[in-house]
Design a protein around this motif. Structure first.
Motif, PDB file in Angstrom:
ATOM      1  N   ASN A  18     -11.996 -13.403   3.163  1.00 42.71           N
ATOM      2  CA  ASN A  18     -11.833 -14.702   3.819  1.00 42.71           C
ATOM      3  C   ASN A  18     -13.136 -15.483   3.789  1.00 42.71           C
ATOM      4  OD1 ASN A  18      -9.163 -14.105   4.421  1.00 42.71           O
ATOM      5  ND2 ASN A  18      -9.579 -13.477   6.522  1.00 42.71           N
ATOM      6  N   GLU A  19     -14.252 -14.790   3.960  1.00 38.75           N
ATOM      7  CA  GLU A  19     -15.564 -15.441   3.946  1.00 38.75           C
ATOM      8  C   GLU A  19     -15.921 -15.901   2.528  1.00 38.75           C
ATOM      9  OE1 GLU A  19     -19.013 -16.907   5.754  1.00 38.75           O
ATOM     10  OE2 GLU A  19     -17.231 -16.012   6.681  1.00 38.75           O
ATOM     11  N   ILE A  20     -15.613 -15.074   1.540  1.00 43.74           N
ATOM     12  CA  ILE A  20     -15.927 -15.429   0.145  1.00 43.74           C
ATOM     13  C   ILE A  20     -15.023 -16.548  -0.354  1.00 43.74           C
ATOM     14  CG2 ILE A  20     -15.876 -14.542  -2.240  1.00 43.74           C
ATOM     15  CD1 ILE A  20     -16.681 -11.820  -1.101  1.00 43.74           C
ATOM     16  N   GLY A  21     -13.754 -16.526   0.090  1.00 45.32           N
ATOM     17  CA  GLY A  21     -12.808 -17.560  -0.336  1.00 45.32           C
ATOM     18  C   GLY A  21     -12.134 -17.245  -1.656  1.00 45.32           C
ATOM     19  N   VAL A  22     -11.703 -15.990  -1.851  1.00 40.23           N
ATOM     20  CA  VAL A  22     -11.027 -15.627  -3.103  1.00 40.23           C
ATOM     21  C   VAL A  22      -9.657 -16.291  -3.179  1.00 40.23           C
ATOM     22  CG1 VAL A  22     -12.203 -13.411  -3.239  1.00 40.23           C
ATOM     23  CG2 VAL A  22      -9.974 -13.537  -2.134  1.00 40.23           C
ATOM     24  N   LYS A  23      -9.196 -16.519  -4.386  1.00 40.29           N
ATOM     25  CA  LYS A  23      -7.897 -17.154  -4.589  1.00 40.29           C
ATOM     26  C   LYS A  23      -6.756 -16.140  -4.531  1.00 40.29           C
ATOM     27  CE  LYS A  23     -10.038 -20.528  -7.704  1.00 40.29           C
ATOM     28  NZ  LYS A  23     -10.118 -21.002  -9.125  1.00 40.29           N
ATOM     29  N   GLN A  24      -7.003 -14.924  -5.051  1.00 46.63           N
ATOM     30  CA  GLN A  24      -5.938 -13.932  -5.149  1.00 46.63           C
ATOM     31  C   GLN A  24      -6.489 -12.530  -4.954  1.00 46.63           C
ATOM     32  OE1 GLN A  24      -4.396 -13.292  -9.099  1.00 46.63           O
ATOM     33  NE2 GLN A  24      -2.364 -12.672  -8.391  1.00 46.63           N
ATOM     34  N   VAL A  25      -5.724 -11.697  -4.256  1.00 42.89           N
ATOM     35  CA  VAL A  25      -6.006 -10.272  -4.146  1.00 42.89           C
ATOM     36  C   VAL A  25      -4.837  -9.513  -4.754  1.00 42.89           C
ATOM     37  CG1 VAL A  25      -6.195  -8.321  -2.547  1.00 42.89           C
ATOM     38  CG2 VAL A  25      -7.511 -10.399  -2.127  1.00 42.89           C
ATOM     39  N   ILE A  26      -5.142  -8.553  -5.623  1.00 39.78           N
ATOM     40  CA  ILE A  26      -4.118  -7.735  -6.275  1.00 39.78           C
ATOM     41  C   ILE A  26      -4.270  -6.310  -5.770  1.00 39.78           C
ATOM     42  CG2 ILE A  26      -3.195  -6.898  -8.471  1.00 39.78           C
ATOM     43  CD1 ILE A  26      -4.478  -9.400  -9.781  1.00 39.78           C
ATOM     44  N   TYR A  27      -3.207  -5.778  -5.190  1.00 37.49           N
ATOM     45  CA  TYR A  27      -3.244  -4.450  -4.573  1.00 37.49           C
ATOM     46  C   TYR A  27      -2.287  -3.510  -5.282  1.00 37.49           C
ATOM     47  CZ  TYR A  27      -2.331  -0.827  -1.015  1.00 37.49           C
ATOM     48  OH  TYR A  27      -2.160   0.356  -0.360  1.00 37.49           O
ATOM     49  N   LEU A  28      -2.792  -2.340  -5.687  1.00 34.99           N
ATOM     50  CA  LEU A  28      -1.951  -1.307  -6.273  1.00 34.99           C
ATOM     51  C   LEU A  28      -1.508  -0.367  -5.158  1.00 34.99           C
ATOM     52  CD1 LEU A  28      -0.681  -0.034  -8.788  1.00 34.99           C
ATOM     53  CD2 LEU A  28      -2.770   1.322  -9.066  1.00 34.99           C
ATOM     54  N   SER A  29      -0.230  -0.462  -4.812  1.00 34.91           N
ATOM     55  CA  SER A  29       0.331   0.291  -3.696  1.00 34.91           C
ATOM     56  C   SER A  29       1.251   1.383  -4.211  1.00 34.91           C
ATOM     57  CB  SER A  29       1.085  -0.685  -2.773  1.00 34.91           C
ATOM     58  OG  SER A  29       1.615  -0.035  -1.642  1.00 34.91           O
ATOM     59  N   GLY A  30       2.064   1.950  -3.315  1.00 32.37           N
ATOM     60  CA  GLY A  30       3.045   2.958  -3.686  1.00 32.37           C
ATOM     61  C   GLY A  30       4.450   2.428  -3.486  1.00 32.37           C
ATOM     62  N   ILE A  31       5.429   3.050  -4.124  1.00 34.10           N
ATOM     63  CA  ILE A  31       6.825   2.632  -3.986  1.00 34.10           C
ATOM     64  C   ILE A  31       7.316   3.042  -2.595  1.00 34.10           C
ATOM     65  CG2 ILE A  31       9.170   2.973  -4.849  1.00 34.10           C
ATOM     66  CD1 ILE A  31       7.991   3.309  -7.636  1.00 34.10           C
ATOM     67  N   VAL A  32       7.779   2.070  -1.838  1.00 32.89           N
ATOM     68  CA  VAL A  32       8.092   2.296  -0.409  1.00 32.89           C
ATOM     69  C   VAL A  32       9.507   1.815  -0.083  1.00 32.89           C
ATOM     70  CG1 VAL A  32       5.720   2.289   0.415  1.00 32.89           C
ATOM     71  CG2 VAL A  32       6.895   0.121   0.115  1.00 32.89           C
ATOM     72  N   ASN A  33      10.479   2.266  -0.859  1.00 32.38           N
ATOM     73  CA  ASN A  33      11.845   1.773  -0.685  1.00 32.38           C
ATOM     74  C   ASN A  33      12.687   2.617   0.269  1.00 32.38           C
ATOM     75  OD1 ASN A  33      11.354  -0.335  -2.487  1.00 32.38           O
ATOM     76  ND2 ASN A  33      11.881   0.917  -4.254  1.00 32.38           N
ATOM     77  N   ASN A  34      12.203   3.790   0.685  1.00 32.06           N
ATOM     78  CA  ASN A  34      12.944   4.635   1.617  1.00 32.06           C
ATOM     79  C   ASN A  34      12.915   4.058   3.027  1.00 32.06           C
ATOM     80  OD1 ASN A  34      12.648   6.248  -0.712  1.00 32.06           O
ATOM     81  ND2 ASN A  34      12.888   8.118   0.486  1.00 32.06           N
TER      82      ASN A  34
END
Length: 301
Positions: free
Chosen positions: A100-116
């Motif tokens: 928030n301080e830097i002011g990035v345009k986009q964050v990309i997060y590699l998560s896990g499959i959470v459909n259960n």
């Protein structure tokens, strides 16, 4: 563009970094200890290093400037079996404050499959981190993957150790759980494909390969591909503690990681349909081809 890469000394980070550099991006590698980054001298000369620990109180005196995109590849599964989820939540909150301080345009997060409907502690923590990142003052894109197949991947190395060391296995029933493995090269294609694509802002996508198979089938296919004879006998019981010791003593994984992985192996990790694969023009490779590529990579190294 200027890209911040957290988890730069982790498995995915190490595979993503050369791809970002080859595409001409300026990369700032984010690590807790620059002496543990372990990159060759040529690569280190092409990057900037930012030492920061997202578990500690934030320090705004040492911020990189004008970051366009940040990759969030941080987890603490190898650090604890009891409170890694607390650590992951705190890290994500502090990461948000920095971004928030830097002011990035986009964050990309590699998560896990959470459909259960019910999630393991590991997968619930992944989902909680997603929720925290979506609260940031930036656009967030979440890519959810199951088992990543590639040389050096923890999950793949466990499968390799089991098949290479145990020609006969008596296994718990979690080996019958379905999953959708994905090759590391396809993960990298997805991670780079969504860079600053506004149509993918503030969305979550499941990513996986073309094969939906059980862990037992994964091991049998591995053995067939490698020309190894393997017999698997499955017991109708679920013993997480015994399974954790089994993985720890037979494979090269740490006990903490084994405990956290076994807890998730009773959960199906199968993708829900979405249009990302078509939108990015990605044709994912099969599990067997991913195994062959993993060994080709090892032979090259």
């Amino acid at each position: 563009m200027r890209i911040l890469l957290t988890g730069a000394n982790g498995y995915v980070g190490r595979r993503l970094l050369p791809e970002l550099l080859s595409q001409g991006h300026e990369v700032i590698c984010c690590v807790r200890d620059k002496n543990r980054l372990g990159l060759d001298k040529t690569t280190q000369e092409r990057i900037t290093i930012w030492e920061v620990d997202f578990l500690h109180t934030i320090n705004l005196n040492n911020l990189p400037e004008k970051i366009d995109v940040a990759y969030y590849l941080i987890h603490f599964m190898t650090s604890s079996t009891s409170d890694f989820d607390v650590m992951e939540g705190k890290s994500a909150h502090n990461f948000n404050l920095y971004m928030n301080e830097i002011g990035v345009k986009q964050v990309i997060y590699l998560s896990g499959i959470v459909n259960n409907s019910e999630l393991s502690k590991h997968l619930q923590s992944r989902k909680n981190v997603e929720d925290i990142l979506f609260e940031g003052n930036f656009n967030t894109t979440v890519l959810r993957a199951g088992i990543i197949v590639g040389s050096g991947s923890s999950s793949f190395e466990i499968i390799r150790d089991l098949c290479e060391k145990l020609p006969v296995m008596v296994t718990p029933k979690w080996v019958l759980t379905k999953c959708q493995p994905i090759a590391i090269r396809d993960v990298i294609h997805y991670l780079t494909g969504v860079l600053l694509k506004e149509e993918h802002y503030n969305k979550s996508y499941d990513i996986g390969g073309p094969n939906v198979i059980t862990y037992k089938e994964m091991m049998l296919l591995y053995s067939k591909t490698r020309g190894i004879k393997l017999w698997i006998f499955t017991l109708p019981v679920m013993s997480p503690k015994l399974s954790s010791y089994w993985l720890y003593f037979v494979t090269s994984t740490s006990y903490k990681l084994a405990v956290n992985l076994v807890d998730s192996m009773k959960m199906e990790v199968v993708c829900q349909n979405n249009d990302l694969q078509k939108a990015l023009g990605i044709k994912p490779i099969t599990y067997v081809d991913a195994i062959k590529l993993a060994f080709l990579k090892m032979e090259q190294n």
